[in-house]
Each structure stands twice: as C-alpha cells, then as structure tokens.
Design a protein around this motif. Sequence first.
Motif, PDB file in Angstrom:
ATOM      1  N   LEU A 134      -3.147  -7.590  -9.713  1.00  0.00           N
ATOM      2  CA  LEU A 134      -3.546  -7.295 -10.671  1.00  0.00           C
ATOM      3  C   LEU A 134      -4.024  -5.831 -10.384  1.00  0.00           C
ATOM      4  O   LEU A 134      -3.452  -4.578 -11.672  1.00  0.00           O
ATOM      5  N   GLU A 135      -4.554  -4.980  -9.725  1.00  0.00           N
ATOM      6  CA  GLU A 135      -4.387  -3.797  -8.517  1.00  0.00           C
ATOM      7  C   GLU A 135      -2.852  -2.916  -8.897  1.00  0.00           C
ATOM      8  O   GLU A 135      -3.554  -1.596 -10.016  1.00  0.00           O
ATOM      9  N   ALA A 136      -2.105  -3.380  -8.874  1.00  0.00           N
ATOM     10  CA  ALA A 136      -0.773  -2.751  -8.975  1.00  0.00           C
ATOM     11  C   ALA A 136      -0.522  -2.700 -10.585  1.00  0.00           C
ATOM     12  O   ALA A 136       0.076  -1.723 -10.994  1.00  0.00           O
ATOM     13  N   LYS A 148       0.886  -1.490   0.373  1.00  0.00           N
ATOM     14  CA  LYS A 148       0.346   0.186  -0.522  1.00  0.00           C
ATOM     15  C   LYS A 148       0.707   1.408  -0.157  1.00  0.00           C
ATOM     16  O   LYS A 148       0.693   1.950  -0.932  1.00  0.00           O
ATOM     17  N   LEU A 149       1.977   1.441   0.869  1.00  0.00           N
ATOM     18  CA  LEU A 149       3.110   2.278   0.760  1.00  0.00           C
ATOM     19  C   LEU A 149       3.378   2.944  -0.073  1.00  0.00           C
ATOM     20  O   LEU A 149       3.585   3.637  -0.775  1.00  0.00           O
ATOM     21  N   SER A 150       3.632   1.942  -1.796  1.00  0.00           N
ATOM     22  CA  SER A 150       4.433   1.703  -1.886  1.00  0.00           C
ATOM     23  C   SER A 150       3.955   2.354  -3.587  1.00  0.00           C
ATOM     24  O   SER A 150       3.790   3.331  -3.758  1.00  0.00           O
ATOM     25  N   LEU A 151       2.812   2.064  -3.088  1.00  0.00           N
ATOM     26  CA  LEU A 151       1.422   2.317  -4.351  1.00  0.00           C
ATOM     27  C   LEU A 151       1.416   4.342  -4.355  1.00  0.00           C
ATOM     28  O   LEU A 151       0.671   5.220  -4.879  1.00  0.00           O
ATOM     29  N   LEU A 211      -2.663  -2.237 -13.128  1.00  0.00           N
ATOM     30  CA  LEU A 211      -3.325  -1.526 -13.721  1.00  0.00           C
ATOM     31  C   LEU A 211      -3.109  -0.293 -13.350  1.00  0.00           C
ATOM     32  O   LEU A 211      -2.835   0.768 -14.342  1.00  0.00           O
ATOM     33  N   GLN A 212      -2.907   0.061 -12.265  1.00  0.00           N
ATOM     34  CA  GLN A 212      -1.843   0.921 -11.925  1.00  0.00           C
ATOM     35  C   GLN A 212      -0.481   1.235 -12.789  1.00  0.00           C
ATOM     36  O   GLN A 212      -0.301   2.732 -13.059  1.00  0.00           O
ATOM     37  N   LEU A 213       0.172   0.948 -12.955  1.00  0.00           N
ATOM     38  CA  LEU A 213       1.664   0.405 -13.211  1.00  0.00           C
ATOM     39  C   LEU A 213       0.741   1.177 -14.986  1.00  0.00           C
ATOM     40  O   LEU A 213       1.327   1.752 -15.016  1.00  0.00           O
ATOM     41  N   GLY A 214       0.018   0.140 -15.698  1.00  0.00           N
ATOM     42  CA  GLY A 214      -1.049   0.681 -17.161  1.00  0.00           C
ATOM     43  C   GLY A 214      -0.555   1.888 -17.432  1.00  0.00           C
ATOM     44  O   GLY A 214      -0.807   2.597 -18.388  1.00  0.00           O
ATOM     45  N   GLN A 215      -1.412   2.872 -16.628  1.00  0.00           N
ATOM     46  CA  GLN A 215      -2.446   4.127 -15.978  1.00  0.00           C
ATOM     47  C   GLN A 215      -1.349   4.751 -16.358  1.00  0.00           C
ATOM     48  O   GLN A 215      -1.290   6.106 -16.724  1.00  0.00           O
ATOM     49  N   TYR A 216      -0.237   4.844 -15.435  1.00  0.00           N
ATOM     50  CA  TYR A 216       1.026   5.579 -15.435  1.00  0.00           C
ATOM     51  C   TYR A 216       1.256   5.751 -16.799  1.00  0.00           C
ATOM     52  O   TYR A 216       2.027   6.534 -16.941  1.00  0.00           O
ATOM     53  N   TYR A 217       1.673   4.318 -17.036  1.00  0.00           N
ATOM     54  CA  TYR A 217       2.598   4.285 -18.447  1.00  0.00           C
ATOM     55  C   TYR A 217       1.663   5.533 -19.607  1.00  0.00           C
ATOM     56  O   TYR A 217       2.316   5.876 -20.138  1.00  0.00           O
ATOM     57  N   LEU A 218       0.468   5.166 -19.322  1.00  0.00           N
ATOM     58  CA  LEU A 218      -0.247   5.488 -20.660  1.00  0.00           C
ATOM     59  C   LEU A 218      -0.112   7.106 -19.915  1.00  0.00           C
ATOM     60  O   LEU A 218      -0.246   7.788 -20.648  1.00  0.00           O
ATOM     61  N   SER A 245       9.267  10.694 -12.590  1.00  0.00           N
ATOM     62  CA  SER A 245       9.227   8.903 -13.339  1.00  0.00           C
ATOM     63  C   SER A 245      10.247   7.682 -13.079  1.00  0.00           C
ATOM     64  O   SER A 245       9.782   7.013 -13.331  1.00  0.00           O
ATOM     65  N   GLU A 246      11.440   8.606 -13.019  1.00  0.00           N
ATOM     66  CA  GLU A 246      12.073   6.773 -12.447  1.00  0.00           C
ATOM     67  C   GLU A 246      11.619   6.372 -11.029  1.00  0.00           C
ATOM     68  O   GLU A 246      11.781   4.815 -10.493  1.00  0.00           O
ATOM     69  N   SER A 247      11.745   6.931 -10.346  1.00  0.00           N
ATOM     70  CA  SER A 247      11.436   7.104  -8.878  1.00  0.00           C
ATOM     71  C   SER A 247       9.859   6.203  -8.762  1.00  0.00           C
ATOM     72  O   SER A 247       9.927   5.312  -7.628  1.00  0.00           O
ATOM     73  N   ALA A 248       9.019   7.219  -9.724  1.00  0.00           N
ATOM     74  CA  ALA A 248       7.998   6.235  -8.924  1.00  0.00           C
ATOM     75  C   ALA A 248       7.003   4.734 -10.191  1.00  0.00           C
ATOM     76  O   ALA A 248       7.097   4.095  -9.451  1.00  0.00           O
ATOM     77  N   GLU A 249       8.356   4.754 -11.409  1.00  0.00           N
ATOM     78  CA  GLU A 249       8.371   3.757 -11.855  1.00  0.00           C
ATOM     79  C   GLU A 249       8.523   2.072 -10.968  1.00  0.00           C
ATOM     80  O   GLU A 249       8.149   1.112 -11.013  1.00  0.00           O
ATOM     81  N   LYS A 250      10.111   3.025 -10.335  1.00  0.00           N
ATOM     82  CA  LYS A 250      10.003   1.678  -9.341  1.00  0.00           C
ATOM     83  C   LYS A 250       9.802   1.439  -7.937  1.00  0.00           C
ATOM     84  O   LYS A 250       9.565   0.307  -7.671  1.00  0.00           O
ATOM     85  N   TYR A 251       8.634   2.485  -8.237  1.00  0.00           N
ATOM     86  CA  TYR A 251       7.431   2.219  -6.536  1.00  0.00           C
ATOM     87  C   TYR A 251       6.599   1.031  -6.638  1.00  0.00           C
ATOM     88  O   TYR A 251       5.947   0.289  -6.076  1.00  0.00           O
ATOM     89  N   PHE A 252       5.951   1.696  -8.701  1.00  0.00           N
ATOM     90  CA  PHE A 252       5.326   0.738  -9.092  1.00  0.00           C
ATOM     91  C   PHE A 252       5.616  -0.648  -8.810  1.00  0.00           C
ATOM     92  O   PHE A 252       5.058  -2.451  -8.690  1.00  0.00           O
ATOM     93  N   LEU A 253       6.904  -1.297  -9.992  1.00  0.00           N
ATOM     94  CA  LEU A 253       7.858  -2.487  -9.520  1.00  0.00           C
ATOM     95  C   LEU A 253       7.568  -2.889  -8.250  1.00  0.00           C
ATOM     96  O   LEU A 253       7.138  -4.619  -8.542  1.00  0.00           O
ATOM     97  N   SER A 254       8.249  -1.941  -7.495  1.00  0.00           N
ATOM     98  CA  SER A 254       8.210  -2.555  -5.884  1.00  0.00           C
ATOM     99  C   SER A 254       6.814  -3.325  -5.410  1.00  0.00           C
ATOM    100  O   SER A 254       6.606  -3.916  -4.396  1.00  0.00           O
ATOM    101  N   ALA A 255       6.054  -2.111  -5.544  1.00  0.00           N
ATOM    102  CA  ALA A 255       4.631  -2.460  -5.055  1.00  0.00           C
ATOM    103  C   ALA A 255       4.269  -4.248  -5.625  1.00  0.00           C
ATOM    104  O   ALA A 255       3.389  -5.172  -5.287  1.00  0.00           O
ATOM    105  N   LYS A 256       4.445  -4.809  -7.901  1.00  0.00           N
ATOM    106  CA  LYS A 256       3.975  -5.528  -7.821  1.00  0.00           C
ATOM    107  C   LYS A 256       4.533  -6.757  -6.943  1.00  0.00           C
ATOM    108  O   LYS A 256       4.198  -7.735  -6.870  1.00  0.00           O
ATOM    109  N   LYS A 257       6.388  -6.590  -6.393  1.00  0.00           N
ATOM    110  CA  LYS A 257       6.968  -7.458  -5.805  1.00  0.00           C
ATOM    111  C   LYS A 257       6.097  -7.908  -4.338  1.00  0.00           C
ATOM    112  O   LYS A 257       6.062  -9.571  -4.489  1.00  0.00           O
TER     113      LYS A 257
END
Length: 771
Positions: free
Chosen positions: A216-218, A177-180, A220-227, A192-204
Amino acid sequence: MRPLLRLTSLSLLALFSIILAMPTMASETHPNLTKDLLDARRLVHITPLQSKNKAKAYLHYHGNNRSEEDYSASAIKRKMTPITKATNEVHAHQTIGIADYLLGNYRSSLSNIDQSISISASNHLKAKELESKILKIKLLWGMTNDIRKVDTSLAEIDQTLKSSKFEPETKAWLSYKLSLVHATIDSDLDKSESAEKYFLSAKKYAEKLSTYQEGLEASLQLGQYYLKVHNLNSALKELIESYWLAIGQDNARYIARANHLLADLYFERQIYSKAQEHLSQAASYYGNYEQSPLFASVLRKLADVYFIQGRYNLALVHYFNVLDQELAEKDVDKIIDLRLKLTETYLNLYNFTLAERYLNRATELLNYTDNKTQNVTATLLTAQLYFLKKQPQKAEDLAQEVLQQSQDMHDQVIQLKTLSLLYRITKSVHKDKESLTYLEKYNRLTAINLNHKNELLSHTFLDQVKSIEQSIHYKDQVEELTDLSVEFDKTKKFTLLLGFACTVLFFLLVLNIRRAGRKQKLITELNQELYTHPHSGLKNIRMLNRKLPDSLHRSTYNYEQWRFGQLIDEPLNDRLKFALVDVPMLADIYTEHGYKAGRTEERSFGDHIRSHLIEGARLYHLSDCSFLYIEPNPGKLHQPELLYKQFEEIISSFETQYQVKQNFAVSIADYPFLPRAYTVINDEDLIDLLLLASDICNSIVQLENHSQWVAFTAIPLAPAACFSQNDIRRSSLNAIRKGLIKVHTSGTEDSLTTVLDKLPRHDEDSPLISS
C-alpha cells in the motif's frame, strides 16, 4: 460427525499455533517491538512532535538496566532479551531521527540515525544496521539534494545486499526500502524511467512480505510520483486502488493519505467538488492530532478550493486556522503566502482595511526573504488595492511592473491576473486603445489555458475513475470466487461422505414429521373440544380457568411496577371490566322450538356477538345462557350504562326467525374490586360476585319485564378482612348489608329493595343499604 469435529479442532489448533508462532513486525515487519514504539512510528508523519516524545519516553524509561522487563508486541508474554532491547532502541532512535527531520532539526536527526547504526553494529544486528543506513540516505537526500553525499553509500548498501545472506523476508524488506530510496532520488533528479522502475520493483518486493502495508505504501508513493510528473491517468489508477485497499483493510491512516493524494489529483484536474470531498475526509482524520503538519496542509488546500469556488468566508476560516498552526511552526514562507491569500480574499470581499493590514504584514516579512513569486504577488495585490481605492495611476504603474516581472518568470497565472487588472484600470480612465491591447493579450493567453483546461476536464477522466473502481470490484470478485472454489472442493469431499447419512436422517425426519403431524392434529382437535363451546363456538369455561389468572396477575404486577417508579403511567392503566350477560331467549328457543332449532340459533348468536367485540375484549360461554365478557378498562370512571347499551345494541341487532323476548340481564364489576386490597379478590371470587349480581339483575328483569343491568362497586375504604371468609357469596351479602358494597342498577329503587330483601341473611346485621 465426531471424526469431522476432531479434524476441525485439530485444524483450528494448528492454525492458532501458526498465528502465535508468527513474529510481530517492526514498521509492521520486524520482530519484538513494543506497542509504544509501533504507535510512535505510525504517528511520525502525522504528528512528529508527539511521535518523538513517545520514542524519547521509551528510551528514558528503558534506559536503566531493565533486562527483565516484559514487552507487549507479541501475543505471548516473554522476557526482554538484550537483542530485543537493542532492536527496540534502534527503532526508537530511527523514529526520533525521522521526527527531527520533519521538524527541521537536521543535526539531531542525523545524530539519532548514527546512534541507531552504532547500536545495531555493536549488537550484530546486520539487518537493522542496513535499515538505518538506508534511512540515513533518505533523510540526507531530503536535507541536501546532493547526489555526491549519498551515491557512495547507496553503492555500498547495494553490494552488501547482494553479498550478505539474509532470510528471504528480511532481504525482501531491505530491498523494498532501498528501492523506494532509489525511486525518490531518481524522481527528484527527473530520471523518470529509472524512478518508475524502482517504484515498481518496490511493489514486487512488497508482495513477498507478510503484511499489506508495504504494498500500500509503495502504491501511494508511485501514485504521488505519477502526480508529480503529471501522468494523471496512471496516478489515478494507483491512488484509486490504494484508496479501496485501505478501505478494505479499515486502515484510517492510509485512507487519509489516499484521500489527500486523490484531492491533489482532482485539484490538478480542476474537479474541485471531488477535491473538496477528499480533503474534507482527510481533514476529519488529521484533525484528531495536535500540531499535525499534514492537517495544516490539508486545511490550506481546502481553503484554496473554497477560494476558487468563490466561497470566500469559508476560505477565510480555513486560512486563519492554517495561519495559527504555521505561526507556531515559524515557517516564514508559508506565513507570507497565507497573508497574501488573506489579502486577496479580503479584496474579493471588498474589505479594504483588513486587506491592507495583511498586505502590510506580508510586505514586512518579504524584506527577510528572496522569494520572487511572493514579491510579485504582493506588488500585484498592492496595485489591485490602489485600483479599488480609486487611485488608477498608481495601480497602473505597479501593474505594468508586475506584468514585466511575470513575463520574465513565465508565470501565466500572474500574467492573466495582471492583464485583467490592467484592462479594468485603463477602461476606467477611458484609455480605450491600451484597454483593447490588454484585452487581446488576455484573450490569447486565456485561449491557451482554456485548451489545456478543456483537456484536463475531459469526461473520459471521470469515466476512467468508474472503470478503475469497477475493475477493482471485479478483481475482488475473482479472488473471492477463487477462494470459494477452494472451499467448495474441500466441502464436496465432506458432502460425499455425509450424503448417505443425510439421506437416512432425511427419511427419519420425514417419519418423525408425519408422526408429529398426527399428534398435532390430535392436539388441535382436543383443544377445539376442550376450549370451545360445542354450540356457540365461543371460548368456554376451561379456557377461562386457564387464561384469567394470568390476566389478573399481569394487572397486579404492572401496578406494583408503577408503585416503585418503574412505570410513568397512571396506576392500573390496564384495569379490567367484567360483565356477566344472561340471554334467556336462547333457553326459550330450546324449550319452545326444540333442540335442533336451539342449537342452530345458539351458533348464529355466537357468531353474531363475536363479530361485534371491540379490540382487546374477550368473551367466554360460561353456561347455557350466560356469557362472561372481559374488556380493558384503563379509565377510572364507573360507567355501566355504556356497557349495557353496547350489549343492548348487539342483542337487538340479532335477527332470529322465532318470536321470543329479547330481554337480557347484565351484571358488572371491575377488577380490582377492592381499591385498598388489589389481590384479595381472585378470578373465582369475582365470578361469584358477578353471579350474585346476575341473580339480583334477573329478579329485577322479572319484576319490571325489561332488560336491566346491575353493577357492584366497593367503597374506597372497604377493608379486605370482610372478604376473608371462604364463602365469598356470604361475605358479599354481609358487605352489601353493611354498606361496604354499593349496588347500582338501571331498575327502580323499589324493585331493587324488594329483591335485596329476599336475599338470604346469614347474621343479624343492620338492614340493607343500597343505592
């Protein structure tokens, strides 16, 4: 097999015990939450008002001292302890806080989150307290976008997570939750770099949890960020994978979210047909919920797609549907934007009256806002309306004003629309030089946009979609292969142990099959001998005795069904016609030419008559020269002549080398024989009737020296009592004399009278009546 069954039963019992021992999770991961609260949390982003009402209803119902209430989140019913009750209250306040935030009630939102923190602290629920604090940071950031208001709290939570001891799954949940939250904040701050790192950490972290929803939530949020950052290829990968995972789990809520985001992606790529497809699927889900902001958003995007495609009537319908929902929410910016879109749509439909009406309403509301883009758009639409209403000078003045403002705003979309309008205006008033200037500017700007559009519309993007879907399919196949390999290793051990037993069973089975085969062969031979006439090859009387009662019973049963309204057809729609055919020529061949010749001709005659049977008809070899014929007779008409002609054609077409007379006699009766008593005449009685008719018919044949037929029919009012005697032949003779049975024949009246007079009399009844 018994040890194997015992082992399997123990394994299933152990698995069932593990399943029961697993806690039910909040937000699908925390224990002891009631079903109402889980439903409320699932609905909070779809229909926040309904979600809030569910959570408030729970707090109101459980606000009294009901510590003995049962809760239904677990498979096993247990009593609600104070800790469980506090956990549910915390979750309810969190849900209300999220709903209030989405509804724009920020003060109430923060108040409920603070209350959830207070309840967690007073009940020593450290994990729930941290969860509420993380949620508060997320909501506070959404309200203010001020890093100073959340930075200190973020640092404190980070430190608490590192220093405190939690269970592994609880710590993974809080870290997830905190990573998201970190990822969302850094994304909004363009890190950008920090945001992507935290999204990937949330997936792990999600991989360490027991349910799939967090991963699945992580994703979708990462896909929304990339968009959001226009990294469309990466967004495609994340969203396609999430979409297929949601489909695999049959989770409609996540399927709708994935559809919504994929539609945004395809819209960005200007692949509008695919965007429309995904938006339609998302709308079909969100449309089931009242006052859903997501439904309004999807409808608005779907309307924009229809507008771009030039399907203005469909666009109008969707814009109006969205306008109804936005008016209820009182979002002024969205209402203005919708009215401007309605104005533009009506202008494309050349409905100037309605276009002007919605433009005026939008202009009235613009006085209360300071949205430059909307003001410029309204001015451009006003210029376009003046031009279409043949007021080119006013239109040109306003359009030039819009062009200057759009250039200051660096809005290329409005610039293109304005340059196009100015070109048309100046061309209509024959200002060729200005018109050419505007056209050149329009072409230069269009060339830039076309290059960008060509890049977006690259076919490699659609190829990438297929490639990602294929890779997902391949990944699923690899996982399935791995699971199958494990199962195969387990099965192989049992196979080796049971191999010898299977071999023994196989040999026993072979011996049994051979024995059964010999028995079956013997049974077949016996059936052939019992149920087939040895000379003609037709079914014999044994088969008749076995099959005929079933046929009669079935006809009666169907009639009873019709009587009680269970069939819609006419009564006795499967009536049967019976005929007894005497062919004396077969006996003549035996007596005149010998046994071998008679047997050969009898077999040929059997094959010949069998080949001429109609579909559904049956033929039995009753005696030496007699054949019993049965066929379906659904019609009500008594037509013995047709049946006689049928047999006349069959017998006359039989070719034999011997010179014999081919005269024959056909006696005919229908089942049921008595119209008022359908079951009084059984199969044996009916055959007796046919034999009596055959006797009469053979006598007529001898008198007239020609093939004849005789048919018996009972009068409609014939009582069943007249056939109650045991001697059916005697009863039939009496019925003929009394006129209860009518005798029909192809012979002459005199021949029939002569034959009937010779029949034996069993009483002193009235003279014979015939017809």
